[in-house]
Write an enzyme that holds these catalytic residues in place. Structure first.
Site, PDB file in Angstrom:
ATOM      1  N   GLU A 206       0.854  -1.194   0.000  1.00  0.00           N
ATOM      2  CA  GLU A 206       0.000   0.000   0.000  1.00  0.00           C
ATOM      3  C   GLU A 206       0.885   1.238   0.000  1.00  0.00           C
ATOM      4  O   GLU A 206       1.858   1.310   0.761  1.00  0.00           O
ATOM      5  CB  GLU A 206      -0.915   0.012   1.229  1.00  0.00           C
ATOM      6  CG  GLU A 206      -1.775   1.276   1.331  1.00  0.00           C
ATOM      7  CD  GLU A 206      -2.672   1.275   2.561  1.00  0.00           C
ATOM      8  OE1 GLU A 206      -3.136   0.176   2.943  1.00  0.00           O
ATOM      9  OE2 GLU A 206      -2.898   2.350   3.135  1.00  0.00           O
TER      10      GLU A 206
ATOM     11  N   GLU B  69      -2.620  11.601   3.435  1.00  0.00           N
ATOM     12  CA  GLU B  69      -3.676  11.370   4.408  1.00  0.00           C
ATOM     13  C   GLU B  69      -3.681  12.552   5.378  1.00  0.00           C
ATOM     14  O   GLU B  69      -2.635  13.156   5.640  1.00  0.00           O
ATOM     15  CB  GLU B  69      -3.433  10.080   5.194  1.00  0.00           C
ATOM     16  CG  GLU B  69      -3.520   8.824   4.356  1.00  0.00           C
ATOM     17  CD  GLU B  69      -3.234   7.581   5.179  1.00  0.00           C
ATOM     18  OE1 GLU B  69      -4.185   6.804   5.417  1.00  0.00           O
ATOM     19  OE2 GLU B  69      -2.077   7.389   5.586  1.00  0.00           O
TER      20      GLU B  69
END
Length: 566
Positions: free
Chosen positions: A160, A165
């Site tokens: 990932e 974020e």
């Protein structure tokens, strides 16, 4: 608002080509996939898939509390931008009722290596978790776009890559954006990460970028590099990133993002464009002017000094030695110091070094063969600041101690600017990582059992902390060596060296008439070696200020002394 005109794309990559060489290892120039969101209404179904299926158990991961939908109220294009909207509303789907809705888009495009640029505004309110990220195309995740055809790896084995974020960093201020790498080597945990403080991300557009090459993965905010992932050992555990990945855009609610305010109604992530660049033009020009020489040599490392030129702007150097292989890279024309660490002491090595470009074109004079012999290792403890990955601001202390058939390894991080420190002991061959025990402060220890006296072990320590990680160089230690921890034995107390610190002459008073002495610098490089009597004088007036190590071997055994030069 910026839109996709030929002029603007050309300008942006002229800028990247000027800035990028100093920040990333491979510059990608050719636009291969994009969405400029030029048509109002629903998102382009040729580009995007709405992932709405709830994972088994009825809830999304990380304790998130939203439904993802394919409703126009949660994702739509308006005035040249994609809007992903998280809303407070009761919604029932798949037999489950939730009080919040949002959208999670999968790109129907997957790729391996390249650069992603996403220009966006993102929400920064509490309880919201906007994310721009990638997953392996081979992820086994029911409901994902590629799952039915390609899903054969569970998370995190698929890998990932989190480009951006916000909202999940409880110890960071508002508008701190983070990037992270999730692999099986970190057990999926957020260990390999970086971040940067941005100006108001909800009010201002920013370009969030990821540059992914076979060598490393770099993350940039508005074309400023702030984090690079480049594990020294690349295998399925640390580097599943030799397979295609696809893009995800979403806003999650609650969970790691914290409590949602009672007056929350809705928020949006507004995305101006998503662009993926690769190099599609075939490069047939090989690197030229390739040179390689041996630099400094220590007991556990050999420095290779490398240089070459190439039209792509970047060179990959590969050094093979025995059963080992190490790879590094450097901008064209830049001198590269390449440290091959984790070597055995007092050992002859032959290095076969090659230079290639990103396409794989090889320099005409490949390979260059170099020979070097590592020095003996005299110290079992000390202070250093050399890193095999990341950087140290102050450095670290290290100590190796043999206890029976066990070796106790202790490291202390001296950096005062690192918080939330966790340490992992890294074994070089075969590669492994074990979390160390925190003794106090930033001191960590680990005991490895069942070792053979006289064998050489090679270990480093990874310090993970808020905002990134740093890895020490690999240390070679001879099991059974009694010089650990710098504790003087009774025989050491009877053998004198003075004055210390020394300015000109160092006087020795030894207990044997036949003594073998060796003086090395702090890198372990031998400065001189001699056979001396019990009373001897060393002239150190010509040496630079710093720390030196004196090894004395006689009938009493071997002692090691630290000498400070004024």
């Amino acid at each position: 608002m910026q839109k996709n005109t030929l002029l603007k794309i050309l300008f942006s990559f002229l800028f990247f080509s000027q800035m990028g060489y100093s920040q990333v290892d491979v510059v990608y120039n050719d636009l291969v996939w994009s969405d400029e969101f030029g048509t109002d209404g629903a998102v382009n179904p040729n580009n995007w898939f709405h992932q709405t299926q709830i994972p088994e158990g009825g809830s999304w991961y990380n304790n998130e509390i939203q439904h993802y939908t394919n409703l126009l109220t949660n994702s739509f294009v308006d005035a040249g931008s994609l809007n992903i909207v998280a809303k407070k509303e009761s919604f029932t789907d798949q037999g489950v009722t939730k009080q919040y809705t949002s959208a999670r888009l999968n790109s129907k495009f997957a790729f391996k290596y390249g650069r992603v640029d996403i220009r966006a505004k993102a929400p920064n309110g509490s309880g919201t978790w906007p994310a721009l990220w990638l997953l392996g195309k081979n992820i086994n995740e029911d409901g994902g776009y590629f799952d039915a055809t390609y899903g054969n790896k569970n998370w995190p084995a698929c890998g990932e890559l989190d480009i951006m974020e916000h909202g999940i960093f409880t110890d960071k201020p508002k508008n701190y954006i983070g990037s992270a790498i999730h692999t099986t080597s970190s057990s999926g945990n957020t260990v390999n990460k970086g971040g940067i403080q941005a100006s108001d991300i909800e009010q201002n557009y920013h370009v969030y970028s990821m540059n992914w090459s076979p060598n490393q993965i770099s993350f940039l905010l508005d074309d400023v590099l702030y984090y690079t992932y480049n594990p020294s050992v690349k295998n399925a555990s640390t580097w599943p990133f030799d397979q295609e990945q696809y893009l995800l855009l979403n806003i999650a609610m609650g969970g790691f993002a914290g409590t949602i305010p009672s007056n929350f109604t809705e928020t949006s992530m507004v995305i101006d464009y998503v662009r993926v660049y690769q190099n599609t033009t075939v490069d047939t020009e090989a690197p030229t002017s390739f040179t390689a020489t041996v630099g400094k040599v220590s007991g556990s490392a050999v420095e290779l000094l490398l240089n070459a030129l190439d039209n792509s702007g970047n060179i990959t150097y590969t050094a093979t030695y025995g059963s080992g292989t190490s790879v590094t890279f450097s901008p064209s024309g830049a001198s590269k110091s390449f440290l091959i660490s984790g070597l055995s002491p007092n050992t002859n090595y032959t290095f076969s070094v090659s230079a290639t470009d990103a396409t794989g074109n090889s320099a005409v004079n490949n390979p260059i063969v170099l020979n070097a012999k590592t020095t003996e290792i005299f110290e079992c403890s000390g202070t250093d600041s050399e890193a095999s990955e990341g950087l140290f601001s102050q450095g670290y202390k290290y100590a190796f101690e043999t206890i029976g058939t066990d070796v106790k390894i202790t490291f202390e991080l001296l950096d005062t600017d690192k918080i939330g420190v966790v340490a992992y002991l890294r074994k070089q061959t075969p590669f492994s990582e074990t979390q160390m025990t925190n003794v106090s402060g930033k001191i960590f220890t680990q005991t490895i059992t069942g070792q053979t006296t006289g064998s050489t072990i090679n270990y480093a320590v990874k310090f993970a902390f808020e905002g990134g990680l740093s890895v020490t160089k690999y240390f070679s230690y001879l099991v059974g060596n009694s010089c650990s921890l710098g504790v003087e034995t009774s025989s050491e107390l009877k053998q004198f060296y003075f004055p210390n610190p020394v300015e000109d002459k160092l006087y020795l008073e030894l207990l044997d008439e036949e003594n073998h002495i060796v003086l090395t610098d702090i890198l372990g490089q031998k400065l001189f070696e001699d056979e001396v009597k019990s009373f001897h004088t060393i002239d150190m007036s010509a040496f630079k200020t710093g720390l030196y190590f004196l090894r004395v071997k006689n009938s009493l055994g071997t002692q090691n002394f630290k000498i400070s030069k004024k």
